[in-house]
Enzyme design. Structure first.
Site, PDB file in Angstrom:
ATOM      1  N   TYR A  18       0.869  -1.186   0.000  1.00  0.00           N
ATOM      2  CA  TYR A  18       0.000   0.000   0.000  1.00  0.00           C
ATOM      3  C   TYR A  18       0.898   1.226   0.000  1.00  0.00           C
ATOM      4  O   TYR A  18       1.635   1.470   0.962  1.00  0.00           O
ATOM      5  CB  TYR A  18      -0.881  -0.043   1.243  1.00  0.00           C
ATOM      6  CG  TYR A  18      -1.881   1.079   1.390  1.00  0.00           C
ATOM      7  CD1 TYR A  18      -2.793   1.349   0.387  1.00  0.00           C
ATOM      8  CD2 TYR A  18      -1.930   1.831   2.556  1.00  0.00           C
ATOM      9  CE1 TYR A  18      -3.737   2.366   0.530  1.00  0.00           C
ATOM     10  CE2 TYR A  18      -2.866   2.838   2.721  1.00  0.00           C
ATOM     11  CZ  TYR A  18      -3.765   3.101   1.700  1.00  0.00           C
ATOM     12  OH  TYR A  18      -4.694   4.099   1.858  1.00  0.00           O
ATOM     13  N   TYR A 172     -11.996  -4.194   6.814  1.00  0.00           N
ATOM     14  CA  TYR A 172     -10.704  -3.852   7.432  1.00  0.00           C
ATOM     15  C   TYR A 172     -10.869  -2.775   8.497  1.00  0.00           C
ATOM     16  O   TYR A 172     -10.450  -2.921   9.645  1.00  0.00           O
ATOM     17  CB  TYR A 172      -9.711  -3.376   6.359  1.00  0.00           C
ATOM     18  CG  TYR A 172      -8.413  -2.877   6.942  1.00  0.00           C
ATOM     19  CD1 TYR A 172      -7.387  -3.762   7.237  1.00  0.00           C
ATOM     20  CD2 TYR A 172      -8.229  -1.523   7.247  1.00  0.00           C
ATOM     21  CE1 TYR A 172      -6.201  -3.317   7.803  1.00  0.00           C
ATOM     22  CE2 TYR A 172      -7.055  -1.072   7.824  1.00  0.00           C
ATOM     23  CZ  TYR A 172      -6.035  -1.971   8.097  1.00  0.00           C
ATOM     24  OH  TYR A 172      -4.875  -1.531   8.675  1.00  0.00           O
ATOM     25  N   HIS A 173     -11.486  -1.644   8.106  1.00  0.00           N
ATOM     26  CA  HIS A 173     -11.590  -0.525   9.037  1.00  0.00           C
ATOM     27  C   HIS A 173     -12.595  -0.794  10.163  1.00  0.00           C
ATOM     28  O   HIS A 173     -12.558  -0.129  11.194  1.00  0.00           O
ATOM     29  CB  HIS A 173     -11.959   0.755   8.288  1.00  0.00           C
ATOM     30  CG  HIS A 173     -10.844   1.263   7.434  1.00  0.00           C
ATOM     31  ND1 HIS A 173     -10.851   1.133   6.063  1.00  0.00           N
ATOM     32  CD2 HIS A 173      -9.671   1.864   7.746  1.00  0.00           C
ATOM     33  CE1 HIS A 173      -9.737   1.648   5.578  1.00  0.00           C
ATOM     34  NE2 HIS A 173      -9.014   2.092   6.565  1.00  0.00           N
ATOM     35  N   LYS A 531     -11.742  17.340  15.802  1.00  0.00           N
ATOM     36  CA  LYS A 531     -10.871  16.739  14.799  1.00  0.00           C
ATOM     37  C   LYS A 531     -10.734  17.717  13.631  1.00  0.00           C
ATOM     38  O   LYS A 531     -11.568  17.722  12.721  1.00  0.00           O
ATOM     39  CB  LYS A 531     -11.433  15.400  14.306  1.00  0.00           C
ATOM     40  CG  LYS A 531     -11.190  14.259  15.285  1.00  0.00           C
ATOM     41  CD  LYS A 531     -11.418  12.896  14.671  1.00  0.00           C
ATOM     42  CE  LYS A 531     -10.457  12.568  13.573  1.00  0.00           C
ATOM     43  NZ  LYS A 531      -9.043  12.481  13.993  1.00  0.00           N
ATOM     44  N   ASP A 535      -8.709  14.333   8.396  1.00  0.00           N
ATOM     45  CA  ASP A 535      -8.473  13.011   8.979  1.00  0.00           C
ATOM     46  C   ASP A 535      -9.780  12.419   9.502  1.00  0.00           C
ATOM     47  O   ASP A 535     -10.437  13.014  10.347  1.00  0.00           O
ATOM     48  CB  ASP A 535      -7.450  13.143  10.108  1.00  0.00           C
ATOM     49  CG  ASP A 535      -7.357  11.895  10.969  1.00  0.00           C
ATOM     50  OD1 ASP A 535      -7.484  10.794  10.406  1.00  0.00           O
ATOM     51  OD2 ASP A 535      -7.156  12.035  12.189  1.00  0.00           O
ATOM     52  N   HIS A 537      -9.954   9.197  10.814  1.00  0.00           N
ATOM     53  CA  HIS A 537      -9.719   8.150  11.809  1.00  0.00           C
ATOM     54  C   HIS A 537     -10.149   8.675  13.176  1.00  0.00           C
ATOM     55  O   HIS A 537      -9.388   9.356  13.864  1.00  0.00           O
ATOM     56  CB  HIS A 537      -8.242   7.749  11.832  1.00  0.00           C
ATOM     57  CG  HIS A 537      -7.849   6.861  10.709  1.00  0.00           C
ATOM     58  ND1 HIS A 537      -7.046   7.273   9.677  1.00  0.00           N
ATOM     59  CD2 HIS A 537      -8.163   5.571  10.447  1.00  0.00           C
ATOM     60  CE1 HIS A 537      -6.868   6.270   8.824  1.00  0.00           C
ATOM     61  NE2 HIS A 537      -7.536   5.234   9.265  1.00  0.00           N
TER      62      HIS A 537
END
Length: 658
Positions: A18, A172-173, A531, A535, A537
């Site tokens: 990646y 995945y996340h 935040k 981003d 996350h």
């Protein structure tokens, strides 16, 4: 030949890394270098402005350009990205979601320029917006039109790019956000069902059955590798079950569970980071050992990703790990090693039962789209439980909560063990973008944008108009602006309710301290969590908000993608006692610098600011020089320690004592 050996050795999975950073030119050099070293497929990381539909010169892109991936604003960038890489011969995975129709259009246009036969293109766009609402945050539009665009890509690819996987259902996340194996199974499969239900009316029945076979998955594999291997076998069985029973797919080829994987980055540690090499290897075994449930493509993180951006050497080391397993061992010479194993069979059945129960629950809410708020809340709860087990030492993490003493790593010397993106990259990218806009045919661009907007407004497939727009020179921000204009923007749920949870055991001392300081303040201690930047996350910010709320603080957390100005305005409105920022994209210096200046201009210069993220020590020093009161990195896993710091920073007596 024994009965356990297969007559013919299996082909290895696609070996990917990646990668993408700084500029299209720099990323192209990295791709060509990796291919020369034995990588067999490409996996493109895009920067956050590209992922969220902004050009590099947009105000929200400040500090984010080229940080977590490559900026691609237009066909010229895509052309440079794949210069001298024959796309007709390549298998390319693009980790892109909200702007997936656009980036695929740019890819097709670039391939056409190379003279490629578009029908022969192979690869994948992730194109999973549902998990973006739950865990990653790079969504743009509301769920219903986003689902329609996923369908647009799938329908177009089936007709024109038949070897392309139009969607990677991405669990995945979900695991990165704290999902249990059962939740990961159920939430991902519910997403796949939502997409297939969207596609079913679009194509003839005989075509729909084959289209089912083009849906692929992108999964996570954590450190509990036996459970993770069983999870993959459960995925295989449940997907086969859904396609057979719900959709009547008889051909076993179309029911095959096809997936790529990146192993767990959540479990990589800043402390003793060299230990991450072993974690990555063990996690890879979960998705390669079982032939029945073996990944079709594997990409591994680098040992130092908890510290910052990996260098080419770090990525090469992870690639060598795959090559040694695939080419030096005898793994690919045998049938499935776990068939008939009673312990494995029992665990697989237990996981399937748990997932079926959760799937039925989601179905009762109207499926994945109707259950977004519920799923987000469950992920935040599960992640809180996971972190709590680590804090209580119930889950051992070597080097973090046990065996914490060790030698300094020689891998960390010199450049600090990571690559740093040159800040000048952003200005250079903006300059190239300005030149691109000046040199294109503006009339052709205007016409292409009108056609694109009309197609979206009429509910037509946006892919043909997007490809024409790519050829005309339209930019990523201009494409996304049309989608925003037609469909509107969306703010996903935070998963953090205002009401305290039932996880307040062990927090009595902290709750007493919050009460005491609140009495001195004359009102409830107010903690604003923000935040800034692009981003998405949000796991760390959510857990800070979750714990602060349970400690009795008055919290304000409105989710992702806020400007420094919006955060300062919220601090003014709430009269916040402490402001906390979470930034994991590497853009902490420019974003915090702007926020601190705005705080001073607003008369809030005395309000303590704390910052958390993947922050090298040199950057942490700079942040403290700007006036930041505390800096937290992944090594600061004890949330109660952070809570005590917040209480101390807000305490008028502590301030007076200083």
């Amino acid at each position: 030949m024994t009965q356990t050996e297969t007559p013919q050795k299996d082909r290895p999975w696609l070996i990917r890394t990646y990668a993408g950073h700084s500029t299209a030119k720099a990323s192209n050099a990295l791709y060509r270098s990796n291919l020369a070293r034995g990588q067999t497929g490409l996996s493109v990381a895009f920067d956050l402005p590209t992922q969220t539909g902004y050009d590099s010169d947009h105000v929200l892109a400040r500090g984010e350009v080229g940080k977590v991936g490559v900026p691609v604003c237009h066909l010229g960038d895509m052309r440079t990205l794949f210069d001298e890489i024959p796309l007709e011969q390549m298998n390319t995975s693009m980790t892109i979601n909200a702007t997936a129709p656009w980036l695929l259009s740019l890819y097709i246009a670039a391939a056409e320029e190379q003279g490629a036969d578009i029908s022969k293109l192979q690869g994948t766009v992730q194109n999973d917006l549902i998990k973006e609402y739950l865990s990653r945050g790079t969504y743009i539009c509301p769920p219903a039109p986003s689902l329609r665009m996923i369908g647009d890509v799938a329908e177009y690819c089936y007709k024109h790019v038949p070897k392309w996987n139009p969607m990677n259902v991405c669990s995945y996340h979900l695991q990165e956000a704290g999902a249990t194996p059962e939740q990961e199974l159920a939430f991902a499969l519910a997403t796949a069902v939502a997409v297939l239900d969207e596609l079913k009316p679009r194509v003839p029945e005989e075509d729909f059955l084959a289209l089912c076979g083009r849906i692929s998955f992108f999964v996570n594999a954590g450190i509990r590798f036996v459970t993770e291997m069983c999870k993959m076998r459960a995925f295989v069985d449940l997907w086969d079950e859904i396609l057979t029973e719900r959709y009547g797919v008889e051909n076993p080829k179309f029911r095959r569970f096809r997936y790529g994987v990146q192993v767990n980055s959540l479990g990589l540690t800043e402390q003793q980071p060299e230990n991450n090499v072993y974690r990555i290897l063990i996690e890879m075994l979960a998705v390669t050992l079982s032939k029945k449930a073996r990944a079709r493509a594997v990409q591994l993180p680098a040992w130092n990703e908890a510290l910052g951006l990996p260098r080419p050497w770090d990525q090469q080391w992870s690639m060598r790990m795959q090559q040694i397993l695939a080419y030096e061992t005898d793994l690919l010479e045998f049938d499935d090693l776990f068939d008939g194993n009673p312990a494995v069979d029992a665990k697989v059945e237990a996981l399937k039962d748990g997932a079926r129960h959760e799937l039925a629950n989601l179905d009762s809410m109207g499926g994945a789209i109707g259950a977004i708020d519920y799923m987000k809340g469950r992920l935040v709860d599960s992640n809180a439980e996971r972190l709590g087990r680590i804090e209580r030492n119930e889950t051992v993490v070597v080097g973090v909560n046990k065996w914490t003493e060790g030698e300094a790593s020689p891998l960390m010397t010199g450049d600090g063990g990571i690559m740093v993106v040159d800040p000048a990259v952003e200005a250079e990218q903006i300059e190239r973008l300005t030149v691109w806009k000046a040199e294109r045919d503006s009339a052709a661009v205007d016409e292409a944008l009108r056609a694109l907007r009309d197609a979206a407004a009429k509910g037509e497939n946006v892919m043909p108009a997007s490809i024409k727009a790519a050829r005309a020179g339209v930019t990523t921000g201009e494409w996304a602006a049309q989608m925003r204009a037609v469909h509107g923007e969306y703010r996903g749920p935070t998963g953090v309710s205002a009401s305290p949870s039932n996880k307040t055991e062990g927090l009595d001392d902290l709750r007493d301290a919050v009460d005491m300081v609140s009495d001195r303040l004359g009102r409830r201690l107010s903690f604003l969590i923000g935040k800034p930047g692009l981003d998405g996350h949000s796991n760390g910010a959510e857990q800070i908000a979750f714990r602060a709320r349970d400690c009795g603080m008055d919290i304000r957390y409105e989710g992702i993608r806020l400007t420094p100005e919006e955060i300062v305005n919220a601090a003014l409105e709430d009269k916040s006692h402490v402001v906390g920022l979470s930034i994991l994209s590497g853009s902490h210096i420019p974003l915090v610098e702007e926020l601190m200046q705005r705080m001073r201009d607003a008369g809030l210069g005395d309000v303590p600011v704390v910052v958390g993220g993947i922050i090298p020590e040199e950057d942490a020093r700079r942040l403290r020089e700007m006036g930041v009161a505390r800096v937290y990195t992944p090594k600061d896993f004890e949330l109660n320690t952070i809570m005590r710091d917040v209480v101390t920073l807000a305490d008028p007596q502590a301030v007076a004592a200083e």
